[in-house]
Design an enzyme around this catalytic site. Structure first.
Site, PDB file in Angstrom:
ATOM      1  N   ASP A   9      -3.667   3.264  -4.926  1.00 43.10           N
ATOM      2  CA  ASP A   9      -2.386   3.964  -4.951  1.00 43.10           C
ATOM      3  C   ASP A   9      -1.421   3.140  -4.107  1.00 43.10           C
ATOM      4  O   ASP A   9      -1.831   2.200  -3.405  1.00 43.10           O
ATOM      5  CB  ASP A   9      -2.534   5.383  -4.383  1.00 43.10           C
ATOM      6  CG  ASP A   9      -1.228   6.178  -4.420  1.00 43.10           C
ATOM      7  OD1 ASP A   9      -0.548   6.143  -5.468  1.00 43.10           O
ATOM      8  OD2 ASP A   9      -0.868   6.801  -3.411  1.00 43.10           O
ATOM      9  N   SER A  10      -0.145   3.530  -4.132  1.00 41.65           N
ATOM     10  CA  SER A  10       0.833   2.825  -3.312  1.00 41.65           C
ATOM     11  C   SER A  10       0.690   3.160  -1.831  1.00 41.65           C
ATOM     12  O   SER A  10       1.173   2.419  -0.981  1.00 41.65           O
ATOM     13  CB  SER A  10       2.256   3.157  -3.773  1.00 41.65           C
ATOM     14  OG  SER A  10       2.505   4.547  -3.636  1.00 41.65           O
ATOM     15  N   GLU A 147       5.213  10.863   3.056  1.00 40.53           N
ATOM     16  CA  GLU A 147       4.695   9.732   3.837  1.00 40.53           C
ATOM     17  C   GLU A 147       5.184   9.797   5.285  1.00 40.53           C
ATOM     18  O   GLU A 147       4.508   9.321   6.192  1.00 40.53           O
ATOM     19  CB  GLU A 147       5.124   8.413   3.193  1.00 40.53           C
ATOM     20  CG  GLU A 147       4.442   8.097   1.862  1.00 40.53           C
ATOM     21  CD  GLU A 147       3.134   7.338   2.024  1.00 40.53           C
ATOM     22  OE1 GLU A 147       2.954   6.682   3.059  1.00 40.53           O
ATOM     23  OE2 GLU A 147       2.293   7.405   1.106  1.00 40.53           O
ATOM     24  N   CYS A 179       2.055  13.475  -9.338  1.00 34.51           N
ATOM     25  CA  CYS A 179       1.993  12.371  -8.370  1.00 34.51           C
ATOM     26  C   CYS A 179       0.889  12.738  -7.397  1.00 34.51           C
ATOM     27  O   CYS A 179       0.784  13.901  -6.983  1.00 34.51           O
ATOM     28  CB  CYS A 179       3.323  12.203  -7.645  1.00 34.51           C
ATOM     29  SG  CYS A 179       3.266  11.026  -6.255  1.00 34.51           S
TER      30      CYS A 179
END
Length: 274
Positions: A9-10, A147, A179
């Site tokens: 994942d990012s 985040e 997501c």
């Protein structure tokens, strides 16, 4: 010997998928890559996302993964074919896994702007249920706020209310968390939704698809259907990131229940399995 399960994942969001894999297959070794140097993916161009996916999957292939889970909806939506071509091993996607199990004809999808603009969820769901009406909503504020770590931020609640409004106006009865970051918002979203609207996490569908695949490849993972009853086996997982390792480890502790050991890697540099 158990196959190494690769996930990417990012950033932190894919940990929600990893938790499902841990819970269902506690004896399967995993390698998690967070491409934190380039988070978020969801506001990048299609060309960037496809190039990144090729690079990430190539790196994971060099590490010897036996099966790959795309723990990122944006990459899944725009570069699934890239992953399949590059991986050299079976690839499990979130979108098609969820679409094959969905039973609603009135579906909303909360996703990154790139995923929503791609129409990937609509196409996959309607391929399985042609009568389904699917409304995809891009949510650019969610990933940066998640985040940042403050899930009680007033800005997050305001953004959630704004993103949900068109879905409620369309009278959806099921909302897909499109997501891998968004399951962290389940409690907040539930507060803002009528009780008859169901929230669905594709991570579980993808993890459930992984079991038969591992078995077909000669692996025999032990499956525990009581997902929440198994402590995540962090000692069987390697965590790598493209950004600072300590920052990711600290943030990941809240997602995993304990602080993992994390290694920083460069995807551009020649590397070997370790």
């Amino acid at each position: 010997m158990s196959l190494l399960v690769g996930l990417f994942d990012s950033g932190l969001g894919g940990l929600t998928v990893l938790r499902q894999v841990h819970a269902l297959y506690p004896h399967s070794p995993c390698l998690y890559l967070g491409d934190t140097a380039r988070v978020p993916y969801g506001q990048r161009s299609k060309e960037e996302i496809r190039a990144i996916a090729s690079e990430v999957v190539h790196w994971l292939r060099l590490q010897g993964v036996g099966v790959l889970v795309m723990a990122c909806n944006t990459s899944n939506a725009l570069a699934f074919d890239v992953a399949v071509a590059e991986a050299g091993v079976p690839v499990v996607g979130l979108i098609d896994s969820l679409a094959s199990e969905l039973t609603s004809d009135h579906v909303g999808v909360l996703a990154t702007p790139a995923t929503a603009a791609s129409g990937a969820y609509r196409r996959s769901i309607q391929a399985c249920r042609p009568s389904a009406r699917v409304l995809e909503m891009g949510c650019p504020a969610f990933v940066p706020l998640i985040e940042a770590g403050d899930l009680q931020a007033p800005e997050l609640r305001a953004a959630a209310a704004a993103y949900l409004a068109p879905l409620l106006e369309a009278e959806v009865d099921t909302i897909v968390l499109g997501c891998t970051h968004y399951p962290l918002l389940r409690a907040l979203l539930a507060e803002l939704l009528p009780p008859d609207v169901q929230l669905v996490d594709p991570a579980l569908a993808a993890a459930q698809r992984l079991g038969p695949l591992l078995a077909s490849l000669g692996d025999s993972p032990e499956v525990d259907q009581a997902v929440e009853s198994v402590r995540p086996p962090l000692e069987r997982t390697r965590f790598c990131v493209t950004g600072p390792a300590e920052a990711f480890a600290g943030a990941a502790a809240a997602w995993l229940g304990s602080r993992p050991a994390v290694r920083s890697v460069s995807l551009q540099s020649p590397t070997r399995a370790y």
